[in-house]
Design a protein around this motif. Structure first.
Motif, PDB file in Angstrom:
ATOM      1  N   LEU A  50     -66.956 -40.819 -36.616  1.00  0.00           N
ATOM      2  CA  LEU A  50     -66.568 -41.488 -35.375  1.00  0.00           C
ATOM      3  C   LEU A  50     -66.662 -40.533 -34.201  1.00  0.00           C
ATOM      4  O   LEU A  50     -67.153 -40.900 -33.124  1.00  0.00           O
ATOM      5  CB  LEU A  50     -65.153 -42.060 -35.502  1.00  0.00           C
ATOM      6  CG  LEU A  50     -64.624 -42.798 -34.281  1.00  0.00           C
ATOM      7  CD1 LEU A  50     -65.459 -44.050 -34.023  1.00  0.00           C
ATOM      8  CD2 LEU A  50     -63.170 -43.162 -34.470  1.00  0.00           C
ATOM      9  N   VAL A  51     -66.207 -39.307 -34.373  1.00  0.00           N
ATOM     10  CA  VAL A  51     -66.285 -38.303 -33.301  1.00  0.00           C
ATOM     11  C   VAL A  51     -67.746 -38.006 -32.969  1.00  0.00           C
ATOM     12  O   VAL A  51     -68.110 -37.902 -31.795  1.00  0.00           O
ATOM     13  CB  VAL A  51     -65.518 -37.024 -33.696  1.00  0.00           C
ATOM     14  CG1 VAL A  51     -65.819 -35.883 -32.759  1.00  0.00           C
ATOM     15  CG2 VAL A  51     -64.032 -37.301 -33.737  1.00  0.00           C
ATOM     16  N   ALA A  53     -72.298 -38.653 -29.219  1.00  0.00           N
ATOM     17  CA  ALA A  53     -73.658 -39.092 -28.928  1.00  0.00           C
ATOM     18  C   ALA A  53     -73.668 -40.166 -27.853  1.00  0.00           C
ATOM     19  O   ALA A  53     -74.542 -40.198 -26.991  1.00  0.00           O
ATOM     20  CB  ALA A  53     -74.334 -39.606 -30.190  1.00  0.00           C
ATOM     21  N   LEU A  54     -72.690 -41.032 -27.881  1.00  0.00           N
ATOM     22  CA  LEU A  54     -72.599 -42.104 -26.889  1.00  0.00           C
ATOM     23  C   LEU A  54     -72.324 -41.536 -25.505  1.00  0.00           C
ATOM     24  O   LEU A  54     -72.945 -41.953 -24.520  1.00  0.00           O
ATOM     25  CB  LEU A  54     -71.490 -43.073 -27.296  1.00  0.00           C
ATOM     26  CG  LEU A  54     -71.416 -44.399 -26.573  1.00  0.00           C
ATOM     27  CD1 LEU A  54     -72.655 -45.218 -26.858  1.00  0.00           C
ATOM     28  CD2 LEU A  54     -70.179 -45.150 -27.027  1.00  0.00           C
ATOM     29  N   GLY A  91     -75.373 -39.521 -23.682  1.00  0.00           N
ATOM     30  CA  GLY A  91     -76.533 -40.247 -23.201  1.00  0.00           C
ATOM     31  C   GLY A  91     -77.628 -40.426 -24.225  1.00  0.00           C
ATOM     32  O   GLY A  91     -78.772 -40.677 -23.849  1.00  0.00           O
ATOM     33  N   GLN A  92     -77.331 -40.309 -25.491  1.00  0.00           N
ATOM     34  CA  GLN A  92     -78.345 -40.455 -26.526  1.00  0.00           C
ATOM     35  C   GLN A  92     -78.897 -41.873 -26.601  1.00  0.00           C
ATOM     36  O   GLN A  92     -80.025 -42.077 -27.007  1.00  0.00           O
ATOM     37  CB  GLN A  92     -77.764 -40.085 -27.889  1.00  0.00           C
ATOM     38  CG  GLN A  92     -77.345 -38.655 -28.006  1.00  0.00           C
ATOM     39  CD  GLN A  92     -78.520 -37.735 -28.162  1.00  0.00           C
ATOM     40  OE1 GLN A  92     -79.502 -38.085 -28.801  1.00  0.00           O
ATOM     41  NE2 GLN A  92     -78.435 -36.571 -27.567  1.00  0.00           N
ATOM     42  N   PHE A  93     -78.111 -42.864 -26.187  1.00  0.00           N
ATOM     43  CA  PHE A  93     -78.526 -44.250 -26.329  1.00  0.00           C
ATOM     44  C   PHE A  93     -78.811 -44.898 -24.985  1.00  0.00           C
ATOM     45  O   PHE A  93     -78.895 -46.116 -24.896  1.00  0.00           O
ATOM     46  CB  PHE A  93     -77.420 -45.044 -27.047  1.00  0.00           C
ATOM     47  CG  PHE A  93     -77.068 -44.479 -28.387  1.00  0.00           C
ATOM     48  CD1 PHE A  93     -77.954 -44.554 -29.437  1.00  0.00           C
ATOM     49  CD2 PHE A  93     -75.852 -43.855 -28.581  1.00  0.00           C
ATOM     50  CE1 PHE A  93     -77.631 -44.033 -30.663  1.00  0.00           C
ATOM     51  CE2 PHE A  93     -75.515 -43.337 -29.811  1.00  0.00           C
ATOM     52  CZ  PHE A  93     -76.414 -43.419 -30.861  1.00  0.00           C
TER      53      PHE A  93
END
Length: 52
Positions: free
Chosen positions: A19-20, A25-26, A29-31
């Protein structure tokens, strides 16, 4: 029964670690732009060195 005392905290720790990692990643800016990488394969790059 004793093994559950080890496996349950280990499972909770690994779930929390996942979860961490997902939240990191969220927030990094990975997505944000999922299409640019797919489109960059199809686009020709004029600045790329040519072989030969």
């Amino acid at each position: 029964m004793t093994v559950l005392l080890i496996l349950i905290p280990a499972a909770l720790f690994l779930g929390l670690l996942g979860l961490v990692g997902f939240l990191w990643a969220l927030n990094s800016g990975q997505f944000d732009d999922l299409d640019r990488a797919a489109h960059s394969i199809l686009m020709e790059d004029d600045d790329a060195p040519t072989e030969g």
